[in-house]
Write a protein that holds these residues in place. Structure first.
Motif, PDB file in Angstrom:
ATOM      1  N   ASN A 183       0.819  -1.323   0.008  1.00 41.11           N
ATOM      2  CA  ASN A 183      -0.147   0.052  -0.012  1.00 41.11           C
ATOM      3  C   ASN A 183       0.961   1.441  -0.001  1.00 41.11           C
ATOM      4  O   ASN A 183       0.272   2.311   0.110  1.00 41.11           O
ATOM      5  CB  ASN A 183      -1.075   0.119   1.034  1.00 41.11           C
ATOM      6  CG  ASN A 183      -0.602   0.441   2.290  1.00 41.11           C
ATOM      7  OD1 ASN A 183       0.968   0.321   2.661  1.00 41.11           O
ATOM      8  ND2 ASN A 183      -1.261   0.833   3.337  1.00 41.11           N
ATOM      9  N   PRO A 188       0.165   2.979  -4.214  1.00 41.61           N
ATOM     10  CA  PRO A 188       0.182   1.944  -5.088  1.00 41.61           C
ATOM     11  C   PRO A 188      -0.645   2.047  -6.463  1.00 41.61           C
ATOM     12  O   PRO A 188      -0.189   1.585  -7.531  1.00 41.61           O
ATOM     13  CB  PRO A 188      -0.567   0.565  -4.283  1.00 41.61           C
ATOM     14  CG  PRO A 188      -1.497   1.515  -3.207  1.00 41.61           C
ATOM     15  CD  PRO A 188      -0.767   2.745  -2.939  1.00 41.61           C
ATOM     16  N   SER A 238      -3.567  -4.142  -4.003  1.00 45.13           N
ATOM     17  CA  SER A 238      -3.209  -3.604  -2.718  1.00 45.13           C
ATOM     18  C   SER A 238      -4.315  -3.618  -1.955  1.00 45.13           C
ATOM     19  O   SER A 238      -5.292  -2.911  -2.390  1.00 45.13           O
ATOM     20  CB  SER A 238      -2.517  -2.346  -2.867  1.00 45.13           C
ATOM     21  OG  SER A 238      -2.349  -1.724  -1.718  1.00 45.13           O
TER      22      SER A 238
END
Length: 568
Positions: A56, A70, A277
């Motif tokens: 992330n 991300p 993510s």
């Protein structure tokens, strides 16, 4: 049934640690236990979860990690013809330098990108070292699980290196066998792509077909195949990439997977999601594991979000969604003729009484990507124009949509009191991306019928989108998106595939990198500047040269290396 995903395990089982050194290689990774792990089953698994935690783009806290998001919105979209930084010109001025290709090596966005993703590399390497210790000692981890862990860690490492390579190109390669002293003076004169490919090949051979323990967000064989195919596409190795994409797409029909589900936290982990993510709001309301990288894209002013006014779609992108009488895009860029610019430039009564022209012909994906005045926006009501924008004369009259969630989901999917910080996942690779990369491979290999079928599957899916409405319930445009009847030649097919990637994946972090790998960046971006700058003067006279295809290495990193690193 409660869904299990890897981030819930990270959030529940890890303690946040503080940095124990200034250099990225000396930091104790965040998202891990507060003491260094030991080479046993629990220690290795904890270290691996810490490596996942960097997906992330956030080491700790909730503010300041925008460049490492991300979604790569700053480098992948703001640096392209798709998005402006937004907000006001004086806000986050170092982002302006990313947008206008004038960044120097002191830009904090570059340092953030470097530090965060080398932290990811460090965590992956640490996992592999601890695993080796277990396997050479007590062997608490079974051979099967040990191989899977290697696959996961090397897949993650490949991803983090690829993100770094796209931005900086010339980077030092550090693996689990590199000592700290060696790492401090490791030069950046080695091509890291073969190393990335090696990691991805290992992941393909050793990751399972299904997600481990059914945990969403875990790496799988298909993710590794899609990623390796993507790396090959960047290398123009079309014949190597296509079989990998074909394997990933086997048995999947993207026309049955609703486009809008990709941006809905209640529909996550669906069949289109490949590499993701994962994001979550911590049980105490903390945002460390949330989608903090995209938080600046929150709508401004009187919107239900109330912050922060960045990341606005360009006028050029909006006009790219125009279609002709056959429902096809205007590949020759004639969409810039009689440009649609909403209420930009209007004043007084003309501004107050502005009415949306619903006769304009647009691809329906426009209003699932962009918010524009007069069109209903999620469940917020009709987008009112400037009241949701910080400075429309600077960054234009449009706002983004793909990173926003409905008001009805704030209570369960946003940080309390900060509705711009949500748990919306970010697709690092989704199936549509793979479909269009496969189409691109087929074009370059001369198989135009196969490319046509793939592109039309994306367009046929888009045709199923429900029309967005005005305040009085009318369709907000003459929506139309039709399949191509044919690809008459390779040049036309190439343009069609490239254009389709823009329409389908806009505001998802791909555009700048696509333009660079196609060799189209200079012509496209300078042409865009001439168009956009005529309407928004801040974007006029952009000059793009070959050295702008990647960014300077942070000077702080060169200094720490005792000048071993060589500046781009």
């Amino acid at each position: 049934m409660k869904k299990i995903h890897i981030l819930s395990i990270i959030a529940a089982g890890m303690l946040v640690a503080t940095s124990c050194g200034k250099e990225f290689l000396q930091k104790l990774p965040q998202g891990q236990l507060s003491e260094p792990q030991v080479a046993n089953k629990d220690g290795v698994e904890a270290e691996l979860l810490g490596a996942y935690g960097i997906l992330n783009g956030n080491i700790s806290g909730s503010w300041g990690n925008y460049a490492s998001a991300p979604s790569q919105w700053l480098f992948g979209e703001v640096a392209s013809d798709n998005a402006h930084k937004g907000s006001e010109q004086s806000d986050q001025p170092n982002m302006n330098m990313i947008e206008n290709y004038t960044s120097n090596s002191a830009n904090d966005n570059l340092s953030t990108m470097w530090q965060v993703y080398y932290e990811g590399v460090l965590r992956a390497n640490s996992t592999l070292k601890l695993l080796k210790g277990d396997q050479e000692g007590a062997k608490q981890i079974s051979a099967t699980r040990a191989t899977q862990i290697q696959g996961e860690a090397r897949m993650l490492r490949a991803h983090y290196y690829f993100f770094l390579w796209r931005i900086f190109k010339n980077i030092p390669y550090i693996d689990e066998n590199t000592t700290l002293d060696e790492a401090k003076v490791k030069p950046n004169n080695e091509d890291v792509i073969p190393k990335i490919i090696d990691d991805l090949k290992f992941a393909i051979d050793n990751l399972p077909v299904e997600k481990i323990n059914g945990e969403a967000g875990r790496m799988t064989k298909d993710i590794a195949k899609a990623y390796l195919g993507k790396v090959y596409v960047y290398q123009k190795k079309w014949a190597d990439a296509l079989p990998l994409f074909t394997d990933v797409l086997a048995g999947k029909d993207i026309t049955t997977m609703p486009f809008e589900n990709n941006f809905d936290p209640t529909k996550e982990d669906g069949p289109e999601a490949l590499m993701v993510s994962k994001h979550a709001i911590n049980s105490n309301g903390a945002a460390d594991n949330a989608n903090v990288g995209d938080m600046l894209g929150g709508l401004y002013g009187s919107s239900p979000v109330g912050c922060c006014g960045f990341y606005q779609p360009t006028i050029d992108l909006v006009n790219a969604y125009k279609v002709d009488a056959q429902g096809l895009p205007l590949l020759d860029k004639s969409y810039r003729t009689n440009e649609y610019k909403s209420d930009l430039g209007l004043t007084g009564a003309a501004k107050t009484n502005y009415e949306l022209d619903v006769t304009l012909s647009f691809d329906p994906r426009l209003d699932y990507t962009v918010g524009r005045r007069g069109v209903v926006y999620l469940d917020y009501g009709v987008m009112p124009g400037d009241a949701w924008i910080r400075d429309a004369t600077y960054a234009g009259p449009f706002v983004g949509m793909k990173t926003m969630i409905p008001q009805s989901q704030f209570a369960s999917h946003a940080v309390p009191g900060q509705n711009y910080v949500t748990d919306l996942d970010v697709n690092l690779i989704r199936l549509a991306d793979v479909v269009l990369m496969a189409a691109e491979c087929n074009v370059e290999l001369g198989n135009l019928p196969a490319a046509l079928t793939l592109v039309n599957s994306i367009r046929n899916r888009a045709a199923k989108l429900a029309p967005k409405k005005t305040a009085d319930g009318k369709n907000a445009a003459n929506y139309s998106v039709k399949p191509y009847p044919s690809f008459p030649n390779q040049d036309y097919a190439r343009k069609a595939v490239h254009f389709e990637r823009r329409l389908e994946l806009a505001m998802e972090g791909h555009r700048f990198f696509d333009l660079v790998r196609w060799g189209d960046a200079k012509q496209t971006l300078e042409s865009y500047s001439a168009f956009e700058g005529n309407l928004l003067p801040a974007y006029d006279d952009l000059v793009f040269n070959s050295n702008n295809e990647y960014w300077p290495i942070p000077q702080s990193e060169i200094d720490r290396s005792n000048n071993t690193l060589v500046q781009n």
